[in-house]
Design a protein around this motif. Structure first.
Motif, PDB file in Angstrom:
ATOM      1  N   ARG A  68       0.855  -1.189   0.000  1.00  0.00           N
ATOM      2  CA  ARG A  68       0.000   0.000   0.000  1.00  0.00           C
ATOM      3  C   ARG A  68       0.884   1.229   0.000  1.00  0.00           C
ATOM      4  O   ARG A  68       1.985   1.221   0.564  1.00  0.00           O
ATOM      5  N   VAL A  69       0.391   2.288  -0.591  1.00  0.00           N
ATOM      6  CA  VAL A  69       1.132   3.545  -0.651  1.00  0.00           C
ATOM      7  C   VAL A  69       0.415   4.570   0.222  1.00  0.00           C
ATOM      8  O   VAL A  69      -0.809   4.723   0.170  1.00  0.00           O
ATOM      9  N   ARG A  70       1.185   5.291   1.037  1.00  0.00           N
ATOM     10  CA  ARG A  70       0.620   6.355   1.858  1.00  0.00           C
ATOM     11  C   ARG A  70       0.245   7.540   0.965  1.00  0.00           C
ATOM     12  O   ARG A  70       1.008   7.917   0.071  1.00  0.00           O
ATOM     13  N   VAL A  71      -0.923   8.108   1.213  1.00  0.00           N
ATOM     14  CA  VAL A  71      -1.422   9.228   0.408  1.00  0.00           C
ATOM     15  C   VAL A  71      -2.189  10.206   1.303  1.00  0.00           C
ATOM     16  O   VAL A  71      -2.465   9.910   2.466  1.00  0.00           O
ATOM     17  N   GLY A  91       6.060   9.025  -7.236  1.00  0.00           N
ATOM     18  CA  GLY A  91       7.371   9.308  -6.647  1.00  0.00           C
ATOM     19  C   GLY A  91       7.525   8.651  -5.294  1.00  0.00           C
ATOM     20  O   GLY A  91       7.588   9.328  -4.257  1.00  0.00           O
ATOM     21  N   LEU A  92       7.577   7.323  -5.277  1.00  0.00           N
ATOM     22  CA  LEU A  92       7.614   6.583  -4.021  1.00  0.00           C
ATOM     23  C   LEU A  92       8.873   6.880  -3.223  1.00  0.00           C
ATOM     24  O   LEU A  92       9.972   6.997  -3.776  1.00  0.00           O
ATOM     25  N   ALA A  93       8.705   6.963  -1.909  1.00  0.00           N
ATOM     26  CA  ALA A  93       9.863   7.067  -1.027  1.00  0.00           C
ATOM     27  C   ALA A  93      10.519   5.694  -0.934  1.00  0.00           C
ATOM     28  O   ALA A  93       9.837   4.680  -0.779  1.00  0.00           O
ATOM     29  N   THR A  94      11.826   5.637  -1.077  1.00  0.00           N
ATOM     30  CA  THR A  94      12.547   4.371  -0.950  1.00  0.00           C
ATOM     31  C   THR A  94      12.996   4.197   0.489  1.00  0.00           C
ATOM     32  O   THR A  94      13.421   5.156   1.145  1.00  0.00           O
ATOM     33  N   TYR A  95      12.911   2.961   0.971  1.00  0.00           N
ATOM     34  CA  TYR A  95      13.205   2.730   2.377  1.00  0.00           C
ATOM     35  C   TYR A  95      13.508   1.256   2.599  1.00  0.00           C
ATOM     36  O   TYR A  95      12.934   0.389   1.941  1.00  0.00           O
ATOM     37  N   ASP A  96      14.413   0.976   3.529  1.00  0.00           N
ATOM     38  CA  ASP A  96      14.750  -0.394   3.895  1.00  0.00           C
ATOM     39  C   ASP A  96      13.745  -0.865   4.944  1.00  0.00           C
ATOM     40  O   ASP A  96      13.780  -0.436   6.095  1.00  0.00           O
ATOM     41  N   LEU A 131       5.140   6.826   1.146  1.00  0.00           N
ATOM     42  CA  LEU A 131       5.905   5.622   1.458  1.00  0.00           C
ATOM     43  C   LEU A 131       5.122   4.374   1.066  1.00  0.00           C
ATOM     44  O   LEU A 131       3.927   4.273   1.313  1.00  0.00           O
ATOM     45  N   MET A 132       5.793   3.426   0.425  1.00  0.00           N
ATOM     46  CA  MET A 132       5.193   2.119   0.163  1.00  0.00           C
ATOM     47  C   MET A 132       5.356   1.263   1.410  1.00  0.00           C
ATOM     48  O   MET A 132       6.449   1.148   1.966  1.00  0.00           O
ATOM     49  N   ILE A 133       4.270   0.660   1.880  1.00  0.00           N
ATOM     50  CA  ILE A 133       4.286  -0.208   3.055  1.00  0.00           C
ATOM     51  C   ILE A 133       3.709  -1.565   2.661  1.00  0.00           C
ATOM     52  O   ILE A 133       2.709  -1.639   1.947  1.00  0.00           O
ATOM     53  N   VAL A 134       4.329  -2.632   3.130  1.00  0.00           N
ATOM     54  CA  VAL A 134       3.903  -3.964   2.715  1.00  0.00           C
ATOM     55  C   VAL A 134       3.218  -4.714   3.852  1.00  0.00           C
ATOM     56  O   VAL A 134       3.519  -4.519   5.025  1.00  0.00           O
ATOM     57  N   THR A 135       2.271  -5.566   3.470  1.00  0.00           N
ATOM     58  CA  THR A 135       1.744  -6.575   4.383  1.00  0.00           C
ATOM     59  C   THR A 135       2.755  -7.708   4.426  1.00  0.00           C
ATOM     60  O   THR A 135       3.186  -8.191   3.375  1.00  0.00           O
ATOM     61  N   ALA A 136       3.141  -8.129   5.619  1.00  0.00           N
ATOM     62  CA  ALA A 136       4.230  -9.093   5.751  1.00  0.00           C
ATOM     63  C   ALA A 136       3.794 -10.340   6.507  1.00  0.00           C
ATOM     64  O   ALA A 136       2.871 -10.299   7.321  1.00  0.00           O
TER      65      ALA A 136
END
Length: 334
Positions: free
Chosen positions: A124-127, A306-311, A246-251
């Motif tokens: 999911r992407v934060r918006v 323009g997604l934020a990249t993050y570890d 920010l892209m956030i994943v279900t894990a």
């Protein structure tokens, strides 16, 4: 005659054993995702495999803390987290076991743990969701940090207890520093940001015009628009890789105490199957993360955002500190 009686008794005891559930296959899942988002897939898994799934639902962070508290006594085989922060917390506590290479290879490297302890299954992407009747597109901020400005006083909604919001704040801490993050949180309070229980409540409030805009995950509004195409709510993606997008994943991760990790991995494979990934893409409007999955045409291509990249691995260790900062800021949970 004795031989016939012997075999008859074996059959009877075998039937009794089956009736008592000795041969029943069961997997226990702790899920930070709600039943409407994960339940249909778990039911399909049971239908396809005959493996019953016992689910405990709750907030991802709360379930992660519960698993850690349960320790070796935890009945959970698999943890499904709304976001990587909570599952990363368990990885840092040594509560997850390595996933087999055959499962890891189903997900691109950017969406799985570097040590092979968890995988992402959807994203999911934060918006900002905003009401187009109340907010002109030209008024929208260039960066999430602008939301503490006077022009947004009382006009923004947030969900501090939401796992994705907390992961977003953790990413902000890592990318921009703890002091600016705390200042931003306090700025929201001073700017009279309104708090809601979850993303759904925010999207509904924005759609009704109760509040002009809010910070949410992208798919909540897409689902609302699917039900009411004429609704006034719209998504806005922050430009230039701003942390606000920010892209956030279900894990998912297998518990180190699981009595049947192979069965848990079987459920993981199902979650990355074509049918499950299609469910995410077409039904919940999330981004499917399996290597071969194709997103729905209703979703903006990730290349256009323009997604934020993050570890993602850095989210887990910061979860507790992030909650402390939210509490320190005075931002109230609803």
């Amino acid at each position: 005659m004795k031989r016939i009686l012997f075999w008859a008794l074996l059959v009877v005891f075998g039937l009794l054993g089956a009736a008592c559930g000795g041969s029943e296959e069961v997997i226990t899942v702790y899920s930070g995702r709600t039943s409407n988002l994960i339940g249909p897939l778990l039911e399909e898994f049971t239908e396809n495999t005959g493996i019953e799934v016992e689910v405990r639902y709750g907030q991802s962070a709360d379930l992660a803390l519960l698993i850690d508290e349960e320790g070796d006594r935890s009945p959970a085989d698999l943890f499904i987290s709304q976001s990587p922060g909570a599952v990363g917390f368990l990885a840092g506590k040594g509560r997850l076991r390595p996933i087999s290479d055959s499962v890891l290879s189903m997900v691109p490297e950017g969406f799985r743990n570097a040590d092979g302890l968890w995988i992402g299954i959807s994203g999911r992407v934060r918006v900002i969701v905003y009401n187009r009747d109340l907010v002109d597109h030209s008024e929208l901020p260039d960066t999430v940090f602008d939301l503490t400005e006077e022009r947004f006083r009382g006009r923004l909604a947030v969900a501090p207890g939401n796992g994705s919001f907390q992961d977003f704040v953790t990413a902000m801490r890592e990318l921009h520093g703890e002091e600016p993050t705390l200042a931003w949180l306090k700025g929201l309070v001073e700017n009279e940001a309104r708090t809601y229980a979850n993303n759904t409540s925010i999207v509904q409030a924005v759609g009704r015009g109760d509040v002009p805009m809010g910070l949410v995950n992208h798919y909540y509004n897409l689902r609302a628009k699917a039900e009411d195409p004429n609704g006034a709510s719209e998504n806005y993606y922050f430009p230039d890789q701003d942390v606000g997008s920010l892209m956030i994943v279900t894990a998912m991760g297998v518990l180190s105490t699981s009595e049947d990790p192979d069965r848990a991995e079987r459920l993981m494979r199902f979650m990355l199957s074509d049918s499950a990934q299609l469910f995410y893409s077409e039904q919940t409007f999330e981004y499917p993360l399996a290597a071969e999955a194709v997103p729905s045409s209703a979703l903006p291509p990730l290349s256009s955002i323009g997604l934020a990249t993050y570890d993602f691995d850095r989210l887990g260790g910061g979860l507790e500190r992030t909650k402390e900062l939210i509490d320190e800021s005075g931002l109230e949970y609803s």
